[in-house]
Design a protein around this motif. Sequence first.
Motif, PDB file in Angstrom:
ATOM      1  N   GLN A  81      47.736  41.221  29.277  1.00 38.74           N
ATOM      2  CA  GLN A  81      46.285  40.857  28.511  1.00 38.74           C
ATOM      3  C   GLN A  81      45.794  40.480  28.772  1.00 38.74           C
ATOM      4  OE1 GLN A  81      48.861  41.988  24.923  1.00 38.74           O
ATOM      5  NE2 GLN A  81      47.221  42.378  24.627  1.00 38.74           N
ATOM      6  N   ALA A  82      46.744  38.938  29.574  1.00 39.64           N
ATOM      7  CA  ALA A  82      45.966  37.395  29.055  1.00 39.64           C
ATOM      8  C   ALA A  82      44.704  37.557  30.581  1.00 39.64           C
ATOM      9  CB  ALA A  82      46.193  36.126  29.561  1.00 39.64           C
ATOM     10  N   HIS A  83      44.715  38.643  31.196  1.00 38.25           N
ATOM     11  CA  HIS A  83      43.655  38.589  32.368  1.00 38.25           C
ATOM     12  C   HIS A  83      42.537  38.837  32.328  1.00 38.25           C
ATOM     13  CE1 HIS A  83      42.636  39.882  36.451  1.00 38.25           C
ATOM     14  NE2 HIS A  83      43.943  39.332  36.981  1.00 38.25           N
ATOM     15  N   GLY A  84      41.468  37.805  33.202  1.00 38.69           N
ATOM     16  CA  GLY A  84      40.028  38.433  32.877  1.00 38.69           C
ATOM     17  C   GLY A  84      39.663  39.712  33.532  1.00 38.69           C
ATOM     18  N   ALA A  85      38.276  40.140  32.795  1.00 36.44           N
ATOM     19  CA  ALA A  85      37.820  41.287  32.492  1.00 36.44           C
ATOM     20  C   ALA A  85      36.616  40.341  31.953  1.00 36.44           C
ATOM     21  CB  ALA A  85      38.568  42.063  31.927  1.00 36.44           C
ATOM     22  N   VAL A  86      35.771  42.318  32.678  1.00 39.81           N
ATOM     23  CA  VAL A  86      34.301  41.422  32.263  1.00 39.81           C
ATOM     24  C   VAL A  86      34.220  42.094  31.213  1.00 39.81           C
ATOM     25  CG1 VAL A  86      31.401  42.729  32.981  1.00 39.81           C
ATOM     26  CG2 VAL A  86      33.797  42.531  34.878  1.00 39.81           C
ATOM     27  N   VAL A  87      34.368  43.106  30.377  1.00 40.24           N
ATOM     28  CA  VAL A  87      34.386  43.211  28.916  1.00 40.24           C
ATOM     29  C   VAL A  87      35.756  43.294  28.249  1.00 40.24           C
ATOM     30  CG1 VAL A  87      32.202  44.458  29.220  1.00 40.24           C
ATOM     31  CG2 VAL A  87      34.814  45.859  28.917  1.00 40.24           C
ATOM     32  N   THR A  88      36.140  42.651  26.705  1.00 37.50           N
ATOM     33  CA  THR A  88      37.304  42.593  26.902  1.00 37.50           C
ATOM     34  C   THR A  88      37.125  44.010  26.271  1.00 37.50           C
ATOM     35  OG1 THR A  88      35.804  42.838  23.931  1.00 37.50           O
ATOM     36  CG2 THR A  88      36.161  40.910  24.928  1.00 37.50           C
ATOM     37  N   GLN A  89      38.495  44.282  25.750  1.00 39.61           N
ATOM     38  CA  GLN A  89      39.826  45.236  24.380  1.00 39.61           C
ATOM     39  C   GLN A  89      38.329  46.161  23.651  1.00 39.61           C
ATOM     40  OE1 GLN A  89      40.908  42.198  24.552  1.00 39.61           O
ATOM     41  NE2 GLN A  89      42.973  42.639  25.627  1.00 39.61           N
ATOM     42  N   ALA A  90      37.778  45.640  22.996  1.00 42.20           N
ATOM     43  CA  ALA A  90      36.759  46.355  22.801  1.00 42.20           C
ATOM     44  C   ALA A  90      35.407  46.022  23.080  1.00 42.20           C
ATOM     45  CB  ALA A  90      36.719  45.160  20.988  1.00 42.20           C
ATOM     46  N   GLY A  99      32.420  36.554  51.382  1.00 45.48           N
ATOM     47  CA  GLY A  99      32.111  37.854  51.493  1.00 45.48           C
ATOM     48  C   GLY A  99      31.926  38.581  52.180  1.00 45.48           C
ATOM     49  N   PHE A 100      30.980  38.892  51.770  1.00 38.15           N
ATOM     50  CA  PHE A 100      29.308  39.100  52.061  1.00 38.15           C
ATOM     51  C   PHE A 100      29.271  39.101  54.108  1.00 38.15           C
ATOM     52  CE2 PHE A 100      28.326  41.121  48.557  1.00 38.15           C
ATOM     53  CZ  PHE A 100      28.181  42.701  48.942  1.00 38.15           C
ATOM     54  N   ALA A 101      29.231  37.475  53.971  1.00 37.75           N
ATOM     55  CA  ALA A 101      29.027  36.950  54.920  1.00 37.75           C
ATOM     56  C   ALA A 101      30.041  37.328  55.938  1.00 37.75           C
ATOM     57  CB  ALA A 101      29.170  35.067  55.075  1.00 37.75           C
ATOM     58  N   ALA A 102      30.846  37.610  55.926  1.00 38.05           N
ATOM     59  CA  ALA A 102      32.315  37.841  56.716  1.00 38.05           C
ATOM     60  C   ALA A 102      32.420  39.526  56.437  1.00 38.05           C
ATOM     61  CB  ALA A 102      33.718  37.661  56.204  1.00 38.05           C
ATOM     62  N   GLY A 103      30.734  39.994  56.216  1.00 36.53           N
ATOM     63  CA  GLY A 103      30.962  41.576  56.817  1.00 36.53           C
ATOM     64  C   GLY A 103      31.736  42.799  55.537  1.00 36.53           C
ATOM     65  N   LEU A 104      31.669  41.852  54.394  1.00 39.86           N
ATOM     66  CA  LEU A 104      31.641  42.534  53.517  1.00 39.86           C
ATOM     67  C   LEU A 104      31.227  43.654  53.104  1.00 39.86           C
ATOM     68  CD1 LEU A 104      34.656  42.982  50.879  1.00 39.86           C
ATOM     69  CD2 LEU A 104      32.920  41.507  49.732  1.00 39.86           C
ATOM     70  N   ASN A 105      31.426  44.612  52.656  1.00 41.53           N
ATOM     71  CA  ASN A 105      29.965  46.112  52.506  1.00 41.53           C
ATOM     72  C   ASN A 105      30.444  45.886  50.683  1.00 41.53           C
ATOM     73  OD1 ASN A 105      31.885  46.827  54.963  1.00 41.53           O
ATOM     74  ND2 ASN A 105      29.097  47.403  54.510  1.00 41.53           N
ATOM     75  N   ALA A 106      30.890  45.762  49.928  1.00 38.50           N
ATOM     76  CA  ALA A 106      31.289  46.245  48.290  1.00 38.50           C
ATOM     77  C   ALA A 106      32.730  45.811  47.526  1.00 38.50           C
ATOM     78  CB  ALA A 106      31.451  47.641  48.248  1.00 38.50           C
ATOM     79  N   PHE A 107      32.487  45.275  46.523  1.00 38.42           N
ATOM     80  CA  PHE A 107      33.305  44.566  45.419  1.00 38.42           C
ATOM     81  C   PHE A 107      33.472  44.663  44.503  1.00 38.42           C
ATOM     82  CE2 PHE A 107      30.088  42.167  45.339  1.00 38.42           C
ATOM     83  CZ  PHE A 107      29.999  41.511  44.051  1.00 38.42           C
ATOM     84  N   MET A 108      35.207  45.003  43.968  1.00 36.81           N
ATOM     85  CA  MET A 108      35.088  45.823  42.594  1.00 36.81           C
ATOM     86  C   MET A 108      36.222  44.678  41.837  1.00 36.81           C
ATOM     87  SD  MET A 108      36.828  49.194  43.278  1.00 36.81           S
ATOM     88  CE  MET A 108      35.449  51.117  44.704  1.00 36.81           C
ATOM     89  N   PHE A 109      35.196  44.535  40.506  1.00 39.82           N
ATOM     90  CA  PHE A 109      35.679  43.312  39.673  1.00 39.82           C
ATOM     91  C   PHE A 109      37.178  44.870  38.526  1.00 39.82           C
ATOM     92  CE2 PHE A 109      32.044  42.828  39.619  1.00 39.82           C
ATOM     93  CZ  PHE A 109      32.188  41.048  39.735  1.00 39.82           C
ATOM     94  N   GLY A 111      33.225  35.776  31.681  1.00 42.66           N
ATOM     95  CA  GLY A 111      33.274  36.544  32.746  1.00 42.66           C
ATOM     96  C   GLY A 111      32.012  37.043  32.811  1.00 42.66           C
ATOM     97  N   TYR A 112      32.163  38.226  31.375  1.00 48.62           N
ATOM     98  CA  TYR A 112      30.377  38.395  31.711  1.00 48.62           C
ATOM     99  C   TYR A 112      28.918  37.967  32.534  1.00 48.62           C
ATOM    100  CZ  TYR A 112      26.637  42.009  30.483  1.00 48.62           C
ATOM    101  OH  TYR A 112      25.938  43.559  30.548  1.00 48.62           O
ATOM    102  N   ASP A 113      28.452  36.743  31.800  1.00 54.10           N
ATOM    103  CA  ASP A 113      27.661  36.384  32.030  1.00 54.10           C
ATOM    104  C   ASP A 113      27.368  36.495  33.447  1.00 54.10           C
ATOM    105  OD1 ASP A 113      26.671  36.571  29.346  1.00 54.10           O
ATOM    106  OD2 ASP A 113      27.104  34.580  28.983  1.00 54.10           O
TER     107      ASP A 113
END
Length: 107
Positions: free
Chosen positions: A59-68, A37-47, A74-76
């Motif tokens: 509910q089954a979609h991956g996230a950075v932090v869990t519901q709790a 993305g950055f090689a193509a000119g991306l300026n920012a990205f959001m999770f 994917g956090y690490d």
Amino acid sequence: MGAKFYLLETCVSHVGYIGNYVPPYPSKYLLTEIFLGFAAGLNAFMFWPYRAQPSGIEQAHGAVVTQAGTPDLGYDDVVKRSKILAKLKPILQKTHVKKSKVAIIFR
């Protein structure tokens, strides 16, 4: 760097919903996505989602932090990749994306 653009939704580990759970992305997928993305000119990205949904179809979609609020699958990877990106940001900000005249489409 020319026109600014942002990646507004990227998942850290896997995409899915209750009816279609898929396995997690391969190791270093996020690193590849960030640098392509950055090689193509991306300026920012959001999770999306940052925090997993407590109910509903995604509910089954991956996230950075869990519901709790604890680290999810994917956090690490987010932490590691952000450290690498911080080191390379000064170099990336000085680059200029050159528009290509040719495209290759692989299906």
